[in-house]
Design a protein around this motif. Structure first.
Motif, PDB file in Angstrom:
ATOM      1  N   GLN A 134       0.543  -1.371   0.141  1.00 52.01           N
ATOM      2  CA  GLN A 134       0.069   0.035   0.085  1.00 52.01           C
ATOM      3  C   GLN A 134       0.952   1.224   0.013  1.00 52.01           C
ATOM      4  O   GLN A 134       1.671   1.512   0.993  1.00 52.01           O
ATOM      5  CB  GLN A 134      -0.646   0.120   1.126  1.00 52.01           C
TER       6      GLN A 134
ATOM      7  N   ARG B  89      -4.647   5.306  -0.238  1.00 51.08           N
ATOM      8  CA  ARG B  89      -5.240   3.961   0.410  1.00 51.08           C
ATOM      9  C   ARG B  89      -6.446   3.647  -0.582  1.00 51.08           C
ATOM     10  O   ARG B  89      -6.902   3.043   0.483  1.00 51.08           O
ATOM     11  CB  ARG B  89      -5.360   4.971   1.803  1.00 51.08           C
ATOM     12  N   GLN B  90      -5.961   3.665  -1.699  1.00 51.96           N
ATOM     13  CA  GLN B  90      -6.785   2.801  -2.281  1.00 51.96           C
ATOM     14  C   GLN B  90      -6.474   1.904  -3.499  1.00 51.96           C
ATOM     15  O   GLN B  90      -6.154   1.508  -4.822  1.00 51.96           O
ATOM     16  CB  GLN B  90      -7.580   3.956  -3.617  1.00 51.96           C
TER      17      GLN B  90
ATOM     18  N   LYS C 264     -13.905  -1.364  -0.709  1.00 49.24           N
ATOM     19  CA  LYS C 264     -13.610  -2.202   0.038  1.00 49.24           C
ATOM     20  C   LYS C 264     -12.147  -2.267  -0.732  1.00 49.24           C
ATOM     21  O   LYS C 264     -11.886  -3.443  -1.018  1.00 49.24           O
ATOM     22  CB  LYS C 264     -14.253  -3.442   0.373  1.00 49.24           C
TER      23      LYS C 264
ATOM     24  N   GLN D  78      -5.785  -2.962   2.874  1.00 54.84           N
ATOM     25  CA  GLN D  78      -5.403  -2.740   3.909  1.00 54.84           C
ATOM     26  C   GLN D  78      -4.383  -3.704   4.435  1.00 54.84           C
ATOM     27  O   GLN D  78      -5.030  -4.410   4.157  1.00 54.84           O
ATOM     28  CB  GLN D  78      -7.068  -2.024   5.397  1.00 54.84           C
TER      29      GLN D  78
ATOM     30  N   ASP E  64      -4.218  -7.675   5.780  1.00 57.26           N
ATOM     31  CA  ASP E  64      -4.853  -8.236   4.496  1.00 57.26           C
ATOM     32  C   ASP E  64      -4.410  -9.113   3.473  1.00 57.26           C
ATOM     33  O   ASP E  64      -3.599  -9.146   3.459  1.00 57.26           O
ATOM     34  CB  ASP E  64      -5.946  -7.288   3.109  1.00 57.26           C
TER      35      ASP E  64
ATOM     36  N   ALA F  91       1.737  -1.624   4.154  1.00 63.22           N
ATOM     37  CA  ALA F  91       2.215  -0.579   4.394  1.00 63.22           C
ATOM     38  C   ALA F  91       3.396  -0.365   3.824  1.00 63.22           C
ATOM     39  O   ALA F  91       4.377  -0.967   4.596  1.00 63.22           O
ATOM     40  CB  ALA F  91       2.222   0.304   5.780  1.00 63.22           C
TER      41      ALA F  91
END
Length: 291
Positions: free
Chosen positions: A120, A125-126, A262, A265, A268, A286
């Protein structure tokens, strides 16, 4: 045969998967330096690999190696957009079915292997998933006719054609910048060779699961442009080479289509399963955060 690229004790190797182990074909066939080199050798090389692997004992346990993308650093990855008929309806724009496929390209750095983290990015954040069946080309092809197209397939693999959604919409007529973030997608875990699909490719199932929840589930029976058409169409304007990859499109159910969306994140787990191939599994991290 399941062809695989991997790292063992820091060295890049290639081979085939048997049960929970790997036969090191690179050691046994030193004239071929990689999976890509084997594919360049055509059916004769694949037959030689099958013969060498027959009855051989595994050299490594799968658990003891780090997988690479099946074709390490593929030369070209062609991606087909909106290829499942249900997806065209998903846009709810009243458009007719397309006459020709939508195509864009991805770079090798945008993909990681099975088991490696999807990132990510700092800027968005998409991060979204797109489960796909990917064709691996096995012979040089230009202006291929439909009747000859399927013979150009070396095998199939799984792909998560991950997308940074807000960056897809930065410009009016292209998606390149949303489709090529480092480590946003994945390919793997291996290539299952074409001889393992005697029933053909007309009804293969692809599913995407996020943390065990099924988000996408469809079959190639619903493709608007089937494998043969895609190979013929692409080879009309460019020369396909062994090791080139064609991502054949994703079904309905991507994260952007939920209300609210959705997106993926950190933490996941994303699984892409293709019938007859296996499961590609990655965890989201992240960017810049130690795992």
């Amino acid at each position: 045969m399941k062809l695989v690229s991997y790292l063992h004790e820091g060295a890049a190797r290639w081979g085939c998967v048997v049960d929970d182990g790997i036969i090191d074909l690179g050691r046994r066939l030193p004239s071929f330096s990689s999976v890509a080199a084997l594919l360049e050798g055509g059916e004769a090389a694949l037959s030689q690999a099958r013969a060498v692997a027959e009855g051989a004992a595994a050299d490594h346990a799968l658990a003891d190696v780090r997988l690479d993308t099946p074709v390490a650093r593929p030369r070209r990855v062609f991606c087909i957009g909106v290829n499942y008929a249900h997806r065209n309806a998903e846009y709810k724009d009243g458009s007719e079915l397309p006459k020709y496929p939508s195509i864009f390209m991805r770079v090798a750095e945008s993909f990681v292997a099975h088991g490696e983290p999807l990132l990510q990015p700092l800027e968005s954040r998409q991060l979204d998933y797109e489960g796909e069946i990917a064709i691996v080309i096995g012979r040089r092809a230009r202006r291929v006719k439909d009747g000859d197209a399927l013979a150009c397939i070396a095998g199939l693999t799984c792909m998560n054609e991950g997308t940074i959604r807000d960056w897809v919409h930065h410009a009016k007529f292209n998606v390149t910048q949303g489709k090529n973030w480092n480590a946003s997608g994945a390919i793997g875990p291996w290539i299952v060779t074409a001889d393992e699909f005697p029933q053909g490719y007309g009804d293969l199932r692809v599913q995407t699961r996020v943390n065990g929840e099924t988000r996408q589930d469809d079959t190639t029976a619903n493709l608007m442009f089937d494998f043969a058409y895609l190979i013929g169409y692409l080879s009309t304007f460019t020369t396909l080479e062994p090791g080139d990859i064609i991502a054949t499109g994703t079904p309905i159910g991507a994260g952007i289509r939920f209300n609210p969306p959705k997106f993926l994140q950190p933490g996941d787990v994303v699984e892409i399963e293709v019938g007859g191939v296996g499961v590609l599994r990655n965890t989201v991290h992240a960017e810049g955060v130690a795992s």
